[in-house]
Scaffold this active site. Structure first.
Site, PDB file in Angstrom:
ATOM      1  CB  CYS A   3      -1.793   6.296  21.930  1.00  0.00           C
ATOM      2  SG  CYS A   3      -2.157   5.703  20.275  1.00  0.00           S
ATOM      3  CB  CYS A   6      -5.381   7.630  21.464  1.00  0.00           C
ATOM      4  SG  CYS A   6      -5.767   5.861  21.534  1.00  0.00           S
ATOM      5  CG  ASP A  29       1.283   8.669   6.278  1.00  0.00           C
ATOM      6  OD1 ASP A  29       1.194   7.558   6.823  1.00  0.00           O
ATOM      7  OD2 ASP A  29       2.300   9.396   6.354  1.00  0.00           O
ATOM      8  CG  HIS A  96      -4.093   3.508  17.656  1.00  0.00           C
ATOM      9  ND1 HIS A  96      -4.819   4.175  18.635  1.00  0.00           N
ATOM     10  CD2 HIS A  96      -5.016   3.073  16.769  1.00  0.00           C
ATOM     11  CE1 HIS A  96      -6.108   4.136  18.344  1.00  0.00           C
ATOM     12  NE2 HIS A  96      -6.255   3.475  17.204  1.00  0.00           N
ATOM     13  CG  HIS A  98      -1.346   2.647  11.556  1.00  0.00           C
ATOM     14  ND1 HIS A  98      -0.702   2.362  12.739  1.00  0.00           N
ATOM     15  CD2 HIS A  98      -0.369   2.768  10.626  1.00  0.00           C
ATOM     16  CE1 HIS A  98       0.603   2.320  12.528  1.00  0.00           C
ATOM     17  NE2 HIS A  98       0.840   2.543  11.238  1.00  0.00           N
ATOM     18  CG  HIS A 100       0.160   2.443   5.908  1.00  0.00           C
ATOM     19  ND1 HIS A 100       0.868   3.614   5.989  1.00  0.00           N
ATOM     20  CD2 HIS A 100       0.543   1.696   6.981  1.00  0.00           C
ATOM     21  CE1 HIS A 100       1.663   3.584   7.058  1.00  0.00           C
ATOM     22  NE2 HIS A 100       1.474   2.430   7.682  1.00  0.00           N
TER      23      HIS A 100
HETATM   24  P1  AMP Z   1       3.850   2.831  10.533  1.00  0.00           P
HETATM   25  O1  AMP Z   1       5.288   3.074  10.175  1.00  0.00           O
HETATM   26  O2  AMP Z   1       3.209   1.705   9.792  1.00  0.00           O
HETATM   27  O3  AMP Z   1       3.654   2.739  12.022  1.00  0.00           O
HETATM   28  O4  AMP Z   1       3.067   4.105  10.022  1.00  0.00           O
HETATM   29  C1  AMP Z   1       2.937   5.260  10.759  1.00  0.00           C
HETATM   30  C2  AMP Z   1       2.549   6.321   9.786  1.00  0.00           C
HETATM   31  O5  AMP Z   1       2.042   7.414  10.511  1.00  0.00           O
HETATM   32  C3  AMP Z   1       3.706   6.826   8.922  1.00  0.00           C
HETATM   33  O6  AMP Z   1       3.396   6.598   7.550  1.00  0.00           O
HETATM   34  C4  AMP Z   1       3.764   8.311   9.273  1.00  0.00           C
HETATM   35  O7  AMP Z   1       4.059   9.120   8.161  1.00  0.00           O
HETATM   36  C5  AMP Z   1       2.380   8.566   9.811  1.00  0.00           C
HETATM   37  N1  AMP Z   1       2.263   9.665  10.741  1.00  0.00           N
HETATM   38  C6  AMP Z   1       3.046   9.926  11.819  1.00  0.00           C
HETATM   39  N2  AMP Z   1       2.613  11.011  12.482  1.00  0.00           N
HETATM   40  C7  AMP Z   1       1.522  11.451  11.793  1.00  0.00           C
HETATM   41  C8  AMP Z   1       0.626  12.555  11.968  1.00  0.00           C
HETATM   42  N3  AMP Z   1       0.752  13.413  12.983  1.00  0.00           N
HETATM   43  N4  AMP Z   1      -0.357  12.709  11.056  1.00  0.00           N
HETATM   44  C9  AMP Z   1      -0.490  11.865  10.023  1.00  0.00           C
HETATM   45  N5  AMP Z   1       0.307  10.797   9.820  1.00  0.00           N
HETATM   46  C10 AMP Z   1       1.309  10.598  10.685  1.00  0.00           C
HETATM   47 ZN    ZN Z   2      -4.125   4.669  20.530  1.00  0.00          ZN
END
Ligand code: AMP
Ligand code: ZN
Length: 112
Positions: A3, A6, A29, A96, A98, A100
């Site tokens: 994940c 994680c 992000d 996982h 989250h 925003h």
């Molecule tokens: P979601 O589309 O709601 O699942 O959001 C996932 C978010 O994680 C997206 O806005 C991505 O830009 C962000 N994301 C993906 N990988 C990373 C990372 N390594 N560090 C920070 N944000 C990330």
């Molecule tokens: Zn996780």
């Protein structure tokens, strides 16, 4: 567990941390959609908001107690938006849970 978030919480993958407590981690992000765009996540792995139940909701409670602190620390005095995407139709790309936190400008009214 394979994940991404994680691994970020564990420090195995780098992130720009903006807040951390015993139950919550928040970081910028990587692909910001607003001047301020951070992700606030529980350290406990919960797949999505569709998986919240009485056994794991303390983690979500901790997230929502942290969000005002995160927002204040980022200067979001004029308001902000909290979004959680769920599953395929919700375009959830990381499984996982989250939240925003978006702000730093007047956000568009359209929620899709
Ligand atoms: P979601 O589309 O709601 O699942 O959001 C996932 C978010 O994680 C997206 O806005 C991505 O830009 C962000 N994301 C993906 N990988 C990373 C990372 N390594 N560090 C920070 N944000 C990330
Ligand atoms: Zn996780």
């Amino acid at each position: 567990m394979d994940c991404l978030f994680c691994k970020i919480i564990a420090g195995d993958i780098p992130s720009s941390k903006v807040y951390e407590d015993e139950a919550v981690y928040a970081f910028k992000d990587i692909n910001p959609q607003a001047p301020v765009h951070v992700l606030v996540v529980p350290k406990a792995h919960i797949e999505s908001a569709d998986c919240i139940n009485s056994d794991n909701s303390d983690a979500v409670k901790a997230v929502f107690e942290a969000i005002p602190k995160v927002a204040a620390s980022l200067g979001l005095v004029n308001g902000y938006r909290v979004i959680t995407n769920i599953g395929e139709d919700g375009c959830q790309s990381v499984r996982h849970i989250h939240f925003h936190v978006l702000g730093g400008k007047k956000l568009p009214e359209n929620m899709g």
